[in-house]
Design a protein around this motif. Structure first.
Motif, PDB file in Angstrom:
ATOM      1  N   GLY A 194       0.765  -1.236   0.000  1.00 40.15           N
ATOM      2  CA  GLY A 194       0.000   0.000   0.000  1.00 40.15           C
ATOM      3  C   GLY A 194       0.794   1.284   0.000  1.00 40.15           C
ATOM      4  N   ARG A 195       2.004   1.276  -0.575  1.00 37.56           N
ATOM      5  CA  ARG A 195       2.807   2.502  -0.641  1.00 37.56           C
ATOM      6  C   ARG A 195       3.234   2.748  -2.081  1.00 37.56           C
ATOM      7  N   LYS A 196       2.268   2.892  -2.935  1.00 40.94           N
ATOM      8  CA  LYS A 196       2.524   2.977  -4.370  1.00 40.94           C
ATOM      9  C   LYS A 196       3.484   4.097  -4.730  1.00 40.94           C
ATOM     10  N   GLN A 197       3.239   5.313  -4.253  1.00 39.07           N
ATOM     11  CA  GLN A 197       4.074   6.451  -4.630  1.00 39.07           C
ATOM     12  C   GLN A 197       5.463   6.357  -4.010  1.00 39.07           C
ATOM     13  N   TYR A 198       5.537   5.933  -2.755  1.00 40.75           N
ATOM     14  CA  TYR A 198       6.844   5.790  -2.097  1.00 40.75           C
ATOM     15  C   TYR A 198       7.705   4.768  -2.834  1.00 40.75           C
ATOM     16  N   GLY A 206      -9.289 -11.419  -3.627  1.00 43.67           N
ATOM     17  CA  GLY A 206      -9.780 -10.887  -4.892  1.00 43.67           C
ATOM     18  C   GLY A 206      -9.081  -9.626  -5.348  1.00 43.67           C
ATOM     19  N   SER A 207      -8.204  -9.061  -4.525  1.00 42.10           N
ATOM     20  CA  SER A 207      -7.498  -7.835  -4.895  1.00 42.10           C
ATOM     21  C   SER A 207      -6.441  -8.129  -5.957  1.00 42.10           C
ATOM     22  N   VAL A 208      -6.066  -7.090  -6.675  1.00 43.41           N
ATOM     23  CA  VAL A 208      -5.035  -7.203  -7.707  1.00 43.41           C
ATOM     24  C   VAL A 208      -3.994  -6.123  -7.470  1.00 43.41           C
ATOM     25  N   SER A 209      -2.900  -6.207  -8.204  1.00 41.99           N
ATOM     26  CA  SER A 209      -1.806  -5.260  -8.022  1.00 41.99           C
ATOM     27  C   SER A 209      -2.221  -3.844  -8.404  1.00 41.99           C
ATOM     28  N   GLU A 210      -1.695  -2.884  -7.645  1.00 44.26           N
ATOM     29  CA  GLU A 210      -1.909  -1.467  -7.973  1.00 44.26           C
ATOM     30  C   GLU A 210      -0.676  -0.850  -8.620  1.00 44.26           C
ATOM     31  N   LEU A 211       0.369  -1.642  -8.804  1.00 46.71           N
ATOM     32  CA  LEU A 211       1.649  -1.110  -9.276  1.00 46.71           C
ATOM     33  C   LEU A 211       1.719  -1.131 -10.804  1.00 46.71           C
ATOM     34  N   ASP A 212       0.859  -0.342 -11.431  1.00 45.11           N
ATOM     35  CA  ASP A 212       0.770  -0.326 -12.889  1.00 45.11           C
ATOM     36  C   ASP A 212       2.057   0.154 -13.551  1.00 45.11           C
ATOM     37  N   GLN A 254      18.574   5.622 -11.212  1.00 43.38           N
ATOM     38  CA  GLN A 254      19.600   6.647 -11.376  1.00 43.38           C
ATOM     39  C   GLN A 254      20.977   6.203 -10.896  1.00 43.38           C
ATOM     40  N   GLN A 255      21.090   4.976 -10.423  1.00 45.70           N
ATOM     41  CA  GLN A 255      22.362   4.513  -9.872  1.00 45.70           C
ATOM     42  C   GLN A 255      23.467   4.492 -10.926  1.00 45.70           C
ATOM     43  N   THR A 256      24.670   4.926 -10.524  1.00 50.68           N
ATOM     44  CA  THR A 256      25.820   4.853 -11.433  1.00 50.68           C
ATOM     45  C   THR A 256      26.247   3.403 -11.652  1.00 50.68           C
ATOM     46  N   HIS A 257      25.901   2.542 -10.701  1.00 52.62           N
ATOM     47  CA  HIS A 257      26.088   1.097 -10.886  1.00 52.62           C
ATOM     48  C   HIS A 257      24.708   0.459 -10.728  1.00 52.62           C
ATOM     49  N   LEU A 258      24.118   0.081 -11.834  1.00 52.63           N
ATOM     50  CA  LEU A 258      22.729  -0.389 -11.828  1.00 52.63           C
ATOM     51  C   LEU A 258      22.604  -1.814 -11.296  1.00 52.63           C
ATOM     52  N   PRO A 259      21.522  -2.099 -10.605  1.00 50.24           N
ATOM     53  CA  PRO A 259      21.252  -3.495 -10.218  1.00 50.24           C
ATOM     54  C   PRO A 259      20.837  -4.322 -11.430  1.00 50.24           C
ATOM     55  N   GLU A 260      21.028  -5.621 -11.327  1.00 48.52           N
ATOM     56  CA  GLU A 260      20.594  -6.515 -12.394  1.00 48.52           C
ATOM     57  C   GLU A 260      19.079  -6.716 -12.360  1.00 48.52           C
ATOM     58  N   LYS A 261      18.574  -6.865 -11.141  1.00 51.31           N
ATOM     59  CA  LYS A 261      17.154  -7.215 -10.987  1.00 51.31           C
ATOM     60  C   LYS A 261      16.629  -6.591  -9.702  1.00 51.31           C
ATOM     61  N   VAL A 262      15.380  -6.120  -9.754  1.00 47.74           N
ATOM     62  CA  VAL A 262      14.686  -5.630  -8.566  1.00 47.74           C
ATOM     63  C   VAL A 262      13.500  -6.552  -8.312  1.00 47.74           C
ATOM     64  N   ILE A 263      13.501  -7.164  -7.146  1.00 45.44           N
ATOM     65  CA  ILE A 263      12.469  -8.136  -6.792  1.00 45.44           C
ATOM     66  C   ILE A 263      11.484  -7.461  -5.840  1.00 45.44           C
ATOM     67  N   ILE A 264      10.274  -7.263  -6.291  1.00 42.78           N
ATOM     68  CA  ILE A 264       9.248  -6.577  -5.506  1.00 42.78           C
ATOM     69  C   ILE A 264       8.199  -7.591  -5.066  1.00 42.78           C
ATOM     70  N   VAL A 265       7.990  -7.685  -3.773  1.00 40.94           N
ATOM     71  CA  VAL A 265       6.945  -8.560  -3.234  1.00 40.94           C
ATOM     72  C   VAL A 265       5.821  -7.664  -2.725  1.00 40.94           C
ATOM     73  N   GLU A 266       4.747  -7.621  -3.501  1.00 42.67           N
ATOM     74  CA  GLU A 266       3.602  -6.782  -3.157  1.00 42.67           C
ATOM     75  C   GLU A 266       2.575  -7.616  -2.400  1.00 42.67           C
ATOM     76  N   GLN A 267       2.173  -7.111  -1.260  1.00 42.56           N
ATOM     77  CA  GLN A 267       1.223  -7.838  -0.424  1.00 42.56           C
ATOM     78  C   GLN A 267      -0.109  -7.079  -0.366  1.00 42.56           C
ATOM     79  N   ASN A 268      -1.174  -7.832  -0.506  1.00 40.35           N
ATOM     80  CA  ASN A 268      -2.520  -7.282  -0.302  1.00 40.35           C
ATOM     81  C   ASN A 268      -3.384  -8.410   0.249  1.00 40.35           C
ATOM     82  N   PRO A 269      -3.670  -8.376   1.555  1.00 42.53           N
ATOM     83  CA  PRO A 269      -4.391  -9.493   2.182  1.00 42.53           C
ATOM     84  C   PRO A 269      -5.881  -9.576   1.834  1.00 42.53           C
ATOM     85  N   ILE A 270      -6.393  -8.620   1.057  1.00 46.74           N
ATOM     86  CA  ILE A 270      -7.815  -8.637   0.699  1.00 46.74           C
ATOM     87  C   ILE A 270      -8.047  -9.620  -0.435  1.00 46.74           C
TER      88      ILE A 270
END
Length: 513
Positions: A247-251, A279-285, A261-277
């Motif tokens: 629930g912190r979409k903008q943050y 039938g809910s779906v991701s808000e991270l469009d 913007q990193q001068t040394h970029l990561p290979e992969k960013v792993i995001i685990v989005e939780q929504n205990p409701i």
């Protein structure tokens, strides 16, 4: 490299690269200090004469891979200061895992080493005690605060170890050490702990210790000693980032922008989005609608909980390093690049950064072995994580970060704090989609104190003396808010609450097993 062999508290031989060199008939401590002045750039090793054939000289370069390392090893179970030091030491540095390299200031005269330049600096600040063990523990305790990295290192010895007579613990030495290296209140608490839990009254050692000056006011500065590790902890220079979010979409978007913007970029960013409701779906469009300079692995789950989320993410890590990040962090574009520079310089495998909230003051300015761990500001070499995970028994409680750090240490991996690496923790308000988590004990008529998750974690990692002292300190803190007339009721209530905490901590342990 210089090796000083000793027996019966006296030096018997000083070996300099295979050649015997003269030494005075003074104490071992004074001999070491004299050597440090004559040979200021050498590694100095001390070794009990009965362990000479077990001294693992081939490993010295790897153990002392930079100049700010002090390492020793105690073949006995008991330390020089006895287990009673746990009554005054709250850190993870005294419950030593003797089968791995473990961060600790508890030093041993049996075998160990230190760079002469460090010994010369610290030895010039503190008294050269005739008791060699006392001197070494004092050097380590004082030096650790100044950035000296101190370890118990089993690789100092090899093959079968001879049976050596274990030193008898001395209460006078213990009280003196506490007097010289801790705040005064801990001296009183030591006396009280021993009286309450061991039924011994040690007034004589207590008053004896008052004749000694504190060493806490001594300022040791090791900045002049350069650090350049020969240990290689970075080869591929790749890194994945894990971020649990709810629930912190903008943050989260702002965090991703900082990563982009990193001068040394990561290979992969792993995001685990939780929504205990249900039938809910991701808000991270924006994960799909925008282009990112790294691969994004998006995991959506209805199961809430940071421990579970981070474990899911850790299972997806493929790079050489991993950045344990949070969804309300901010940092500059050089963070990852500078982390790799520090890891190379120190040969570090686990790094934590400064992690302040806006307008917080940064008190700790020295690179040092950290007694804490943070799951939102840590960089870890993947190879160290093989037998480590976030304990789900601590889900929705407290202590999971501390527990994770202690798991790392017990696998032989130190945690180094770098104050110049900075992450700002916005401490954003809780996001949406959260449901109230009911603890198993919430319906108890007598509510547990402390939190069962905290007690469970302490029981896993504290010594018995540390746990007893924690109980006493908690009791005294709560007692301050009670009137004298309410004392007996409070005492009875405290015992009941502690008992319930013990009960539920046991349940948490059983559930995990």
């Amino acid at each position: 490299m210089i090796v000083l062999y000793h027996k019966y508290n006296k030096a018997t031989l000083v070996d300099f690269n295979g050649k015997s060199i003269p030494f005075s008939g003074k104490s071992i401590t004074e001999n070491l200090f004299e050597i440090s002045i004559l040979y200021p750039n050498e590694l100095i090793i001390w070794c009990h004469l009965d362990l000479k054939s077990n001294l693992n000289l081939s490993k010295m370069a790897a153990i002392f891979h930079h100049d700010k390392i002090m390492a020793s090893y105690n073949v006995h179970k008991n330390s020089f200061l006895s287990d009673a030091i746990g009554y005054v030491e709250e850190s993870p540095f005294i419950k030593v895992n003797q089968i791995v390299k473990y961060p600790t200031w508890l030093a041993s005269s049996l075998v160990g080493g230190i760079n002469a330049s460090v010994l010369k600096l610290i030895g010039s600040k503190i008294k050269k005690d005739a008791n060699f063990d006392y001197f070494l523990n004092s050097v380590a305790k004082s030096g650790m605060l100044a950035g000296l990295l101190c370890y118990s290192e089993p690789q100092l010895l090899v093959n079968c170890l001879p049976e050596l007579e274990s030193a008898q613990n001395n209460n006078y030495v213990l009280f003196r050490f506490v007097r010289q290296h801790y705040k005064k209140r801990w001296l009183i608490l030591l006396l009280l702990n021993i009286f309450l839990f061991e039924k011994r009254i040690l007034f004589a050692p207590f008053f004896y210790s008052l004749f000694f000056k504190t060493r806490k006011t001594i300022i040791v500065n090791l900045d002049a000693i350069a650090v350049k590790s020969t240990l290689k902890t970075i080869e591929k220079k790749t890194i994945d980032v894990i971020i649990p979010t709810i629930g912190r979409k903008q943050y989260l978007y702002d965090v991703l922008q900082d990563l982009a913007q990193q001068t040394h970029l990561p290979e992969k960013v792993i995001i685990v989005e939780q929504n205990p409701i249900n039938g809910s779906v991701s808000e991270l469009d924006y994960l799909i609608t925008e282009n990112w300079p790294f691969l994004i692995k998006h995991i959506f789950t209805h199961q809430a909980g940071a421990c579970n989320a981070r474990n899911l993410a850790l299972a997806e890590v493929e790079s050489e390093w991993v950045f344990l990040n949070d969804d309300d962090n901010r940092f500059d574009e050089n963070l990852i690049e500078n982390v790799f520079k520090r890891a190379t310089q120190y040969g570090a495998e686990v790094i934590i950064t400064s992690y302040l909230q806006p307008n917080e003051f940064q008190y700790y300015q020295t690179i040092h072995q950290s007694g804490i761990f943070g799951s939102g500001n840590s960089f870890i070499k993947k190879a160290t994580l093989q037998n480590v995970s976030f304990d789900k028994a601590l889900e929705f409680g407290y202590g999971e970060d501390t527990d994770f750090g202690l798991q790392l240490r017990n696998q032989g991996h130190d945690i180094i704090y770098f104050p110049d690496l900075k992450i700002k923790h916005l401490k954003a308000p809780m996001g949406g989609f959260r449901i109230k988590i009911s603890k198993q004990w919430e319906s108890d008529e007598i509510q547990p104190k402390p939190s069962p998750t905290i007690l469970y974690m302490l029981q896993k990692h504290y010594t018995q003396e540390q746990l007893k002292s924690y109980k006493l300190v908690l009791f005294l803190k709560l007692l301050k808010h009670e009137s004298i007339g309410n004392y007996f009721f409070f005492y009875k209530s405290f015992k009941q609450k502690w008992s319930r905490s013990v009960h539920w901590a046991k349940k948490l342990k059983e559930k995990k097993e």
